[in-house]
Design a protein around this motif. Sequence first.
Motif, mmCIF file in Angstrom:
data_model
loop_
_atom_site.group_PDB
_atom_site.id
_atom_site.type_symbol
_atom_site.label_atom_id
_atom_site.label_comp_id
_atom_site.label_asym_id
_atom_site.label_seq_id
_atom_site.Cartn_x
_atom_site.Cartn_y
_atom_site.Cartn_z
ATOM 1 N N ALA A 2 45.752 -12.604 -27.473
ATOM 2 C CA ALA A 2 44.947 -11.819 -26.531
ATOM 3 C C ALA A 2 45.685 -10.551 -26.114
ATOM 4 O O ALA A 2 45.090 -9.467 -26.018
ATOM 5 N N THR A 3 46.989 -10.675 -25.887
ATOM 6 C CA THR A 3 47.790 -9.519 -25.497
ATOM 7 C C THR A 3 47.863 -8.510 -26.628
ATOM 8 O O THR A 3 47.777 -7.292 -26.409
ATOM 9 N N LEU A 4 48.016 -9.004 -27.852
ATOM 10 C CA LEU A 4 48.095 -8.112 -29.014
ATOM 11 C C LEU A 4 46.801 -7.330 -29.203
ATOM 12 O O LEU A 4 46.833 -6.104 -29.399
ATOM 13 N N ILE A 5 45.670 -8.011 -29.153
ATOM 14 C CA ILE A 5 44.380 -7.331 -29.321
ATOM 15 C C ILE A 5 44.180 -6.302 -28.218
ATOM 16 O O ILE A 5 43.679 -5.188 -28.466
ATOM 17 N N ASN A 6 44.608 -6.635 -27.006
ATOM 18 C CA ASN A 6 44.494 -5.673 -25.906
ATOM 19 C C ASN A 6 45.365 -4.453 -26.163
ATOM 20 O O ASN A 6 44.942 -3.311 -25.885
ATOM 21 N N SER A 7 46.559 -4.662 -26.698
ATOM 22 C CA SER A 7 47.435 -3.527 -27.017
ATOM 23 C C SER A 7 46.785 -2.619 -28.045
ATOM 24 O O SER A 7 46.814 -1.389 -27.928
ATOM 25 N N ILE A 8 46.183 -3.220 -29.067
ATOM 26 C CA ILE A 8 45.536 -2.430 -30.114
ATOM 27 C C ILE A 8 44.350 -1.653 -29.560
ATOM 28 O O ILE A 8 44.175 -0.459 -29.840
ATOM 29 N N LYS A 9 43.543 -2.318 -28.748
ATOM 30 C CA LYS A 9 42.327 -1.693 -28.216
ATOM 31 C C LYS A 9 42.627 -0.596 -27.205
ATOM 32 O O LYS A 9 41.950 0.432 -27.179
ATOM 33 N N THR A 10 43.655 -0.804 -26.376
ATOM 34 C CA THR A 10 43.913 0.148 -25.293
ATOM 35 C C THR A 10 44.957 1.208 -25.638
ATOM 36 O O THR A 10 44.980 2.275 -25.014
ATOM 37 N N LYS A 11 45.811 0.930 -26.631
ATOM 38 C CA LYS A 11 46.878 1.875 -26.960
ATOM 39 C C LYS A 11 46.663 2.573 -28.309
ATOM 40 O O LYS A 11 46.860 3.789 -28.415
ATOM 41 N N LEU A 12 46.265 1.825 -29.340
ATOM 42 C CA LEU A 12 46.189 2.403 -30.685
ATOM 43 C C LEU A 12 44.831 3.011 -31.014
ATOM 44 O O LEU A 12 44.762 4.134 -31.513
ATOM 45 N N LEU A 13 43.743 2.298 -30.771
ATOM 46 C CA LEU A 13 42.427 2.844 -31.121
ATOM 47 C C LEU A 13 42.142 4.182 -30.440
ATOM 48 O O LEU A 13 41.555 5.071 -31.065
ATOM 49 N N PRO A 14 42.551 4.380 -29.178
ATOM 50 C CA PRO A 14 42.293 5.670 -28.534
ATOM 51 C C PRO A 14 43.059 6.847 -29.151
ATOM 52 O O PRO A 14 42.756 8.004 -28.845
ATOM 53 N N LEU A 15 44.039 6.585 -30.006
ATOM 54 C CA LEU A 15 44.788 7.683 -30.631
ATOM 55 C C LEU A 15 43.900 8.539 -31.523
ATOM 56 O O LEU A 15 44.168 9.719 -31.730
ATOM 57 N N GLY A 16 42.835 7.939 -32.077
ATOM 58 C CA GLY A 16 41.909 8.713 -32.905
ATOM 59 C C GLY A 16 41.810 8.180 -34.312
ATOM 60 O O GLY A 16 42.802 7.728 -34.904
ATOM 61 N N ASP A 17 40.599 8.231 -34.869
ATOM 62 C CA ASP A 17 40.356 7.677 -36.196
ATOM 63 C C ASP A 17 41.125 8.398 -37.298
ATOM 64 O O ASP A 17 41.353 7.836 -38.374
ATOM 65 N N ASP A 18 41.522 9.643 -37.063
ATOM 66 C CA ASP A 18 42.207 10.411 -38.105
ATOM 67 C C ASP A 18 43.693 10.090 -38.213
ATOM 68 O O ASP A 18 44.367 10.588 -39.121
ATOM 69 N N VAL A 19 44.203 9.270 -37.318
ATOM 70 C CA VAL A 19 45.635 8.967 -37.307
ATOM 71 C C VAL A 19 45.979 7.973 -38.415
ATOM 72 O O VAL A 19 45.424 6.874 -38.483
ATOM 73 N N GLY A 20 46.888 8.367 -39.292
ATOM 74 C CA GLY A 20 47.382 7.463 -40.321
ATOM 75 C C GLY A 20 48.596 6.722 -39.814
ATOM 76 O O GLY A 20 49.294 7.200 -38.908
ATOM 77 N N PHE A 21 48.859 5.553 -40.383
ATOM 78 C CA PHE A 21 50.030 4.823 -39.923
ATOM 79 C C PHE A 21 50.734 4.076 -41.050
ATOM 80 O O PHE A 21 50.132 3.702 -42.055
#
Length: 228
Positions: A185-204
């Motif tokens: 649950a913590t991991l999914i929250n990190s992804i949703k609140t920290k990574l997804l807002p960075l933008g769809d164009d961001v490569g990683f």
Amino acid sequence: MTEQTETNEQTRTQAKAGAMIVPVTLFEQNCTIIWCEASKKAVVIDPSGDVPKIQEAIKQTGVSVEKIWLTHGHIDHVGGAAELRDALGVKIEGPHIADKYLLDNVVSSGARFGMTGVRNFGPDRWLDEGEQVTIGNLTFDIFHCPGHSPGSIVFFSDELRFAHVGDVLFAGSVGRTDLPGGSHATLINSIKTKLLPLGDDVGFICGHGAGSSIGQERMTNPFITGEM
């Protein structure tokens, strides 16, 4: 912006940095060398072992490594960090201090996988949400993204539209959460609140396997689409 102008802009941005992935150890972990093209100053991210192989890759790139960055404290990401630090005479930055218990137990963790020659250590600088790290002319923002481990962090360059996400997010998957200190649950929250807002164009680049983009994972990653 015309298509040609956009292409030129992407070329200029890409020319500001270079990267090489060096798969190491039995975990096939993506030890990553990132450098500033202007200064040829570089960082090694997550040197988990096979240090001579990493040193040979550094030699091939012709860059000058000035730092080691760690995304988190699991043995498959930090096993060679102390050895490489001493060999290169550089400082270690990261992860978040919540992973201190992992760095204090590198030797015992390594023993479980037959990894010898590893050492317990501490970084020269712990990293936290909102801080920045630099290499040459490149600046990366730090995001604390717990869930895979309590102290997992992500390095993000807004200028490059690029992130190194460690084991937080993978192409088509997410980091495992069944290890001590893990929480799905913590991991999914990190992804949703920290990574997804960075933008769809961001490569990683991630800790294992092929890289991807935020947009690709937002649309197709079952761990994300099933949770949103």
